[in-house]
Design a protein around this motif. Structure first.
Motif, short mmCIF file in Angstrom:
data_model
loop_
_atom_site.label_atom_id
_atom_site.label_comp_id
_atom_site.label_asym_id
_atom_site.label_seq_id
_atom_site.Cartn_x
_atom_site.Cartn_y
_atom_site.Cartn_z
N UNK A 30 40.97 22.12 -124.90
CA UNK A 30 42.25 22.93 -124.30
C UNK A 30 42.91 23.51 -125.64
N UNK A 31 43.21 24.85 -125.74
CA UNK A 31 44.08 25.33 -127.27
C UNK A 31 45.18 25.60 -126.53
N UNK A 32 45.34 26.02 -124.82
CA UNK A 32 46.60 27.78 -123.70
C UNK A 32 47.10 26.32 -123.16
N UNK A 33 47.81 26.39 -122.59
CA UNK A 33 48.96 25.67 -121.97
C UNK A 33 48.53 26.11 -120.07
N UNK A 34 47.39 26.47 -119.65
CA UNK A 34 46.98 26.47 -118.64
C UNK A 34 46.08 26.23 -118.60
N UNK A 35 45.34 25.73 -119.46
CA UNK A 35 43.86 24.49 -119.45
C UNK A 35 44.30 23.34 -119.91
N UNK A 36 45.51 22.56 -120.28
CA UNK A 36 45.54 20.95 -120.74
C UNK A 36 44.91 20.37 -120.05
N UNK A 37 45.17 20.46 -118.24
CA UNK A 37 44.23 19.45 -117.34
C UNK A 37 43.09 19.70 -117.67
N UNK A 38 42.33 20.39 -118.87
CA UNK A 38 40.92 20.54 -118.27
C UNK A 38 40.46 19.71 -120.63
N UNK A 39 41.53 19.50 -120.46
CA UNK A 39 40.82 19.05 -122.26
C UNK A 39 40.38 17.48 -122.10
N UNK A 40 39.20 17.29 -122.64
CA UNK A 40 38.28 16.16 -122.81
C UNK A 40 37.74 16.49 -121.44
N UNK A 41 37.62 16.92 -121.07
CA UNK A 41 36.68 17.56 -119.27
C UNK A 41 35.11 16.95 -119.91
N UNK A 42 34.27 17.34 -119.55
CA UNK A 42 33.16 16.77 -119.32
C UNK A 42 32.05 17.93 -118.60
#
Length: 76
Positions: A30-42
């Protein structure tokens, strides 16, 4: 084989999708606050990750601050 792809919508960078192996799973950074919950997800495919990031951005009704306001440090 390493592969990467930048995910953006309307000129806003949401994140990067990375794949280490040709047929392996992808991971999202993730590089945007709206996508933080996706960070590291496969994800099974790069397109799955792109679609999920874009749907999060659209669902939130995010309106980017005008570039001139950001550059001057003025309140939105």
């Amino acid at each position: 084989m390493f592969e990467s792809s930048i995910v953006e919508i309307n000129g806003i960078t949401l994140g990067v999708v990375l794949r280490d192996y040709r047929d392996g799973p992808c991971s999202f950074r993730a590089l945007h606050e709206r996508t933080i919950q996706m960070n590291g997800r496969s994800y099974a495919t790069m397109e799955d990750a792109r679609a999920h990031a874009r749907s999060l951005m659209r669902m939130g009704g995010y309106t980017p601050m005008p570039a001139t306001t950001r550059a001057l440090g003025l309140p939105a």
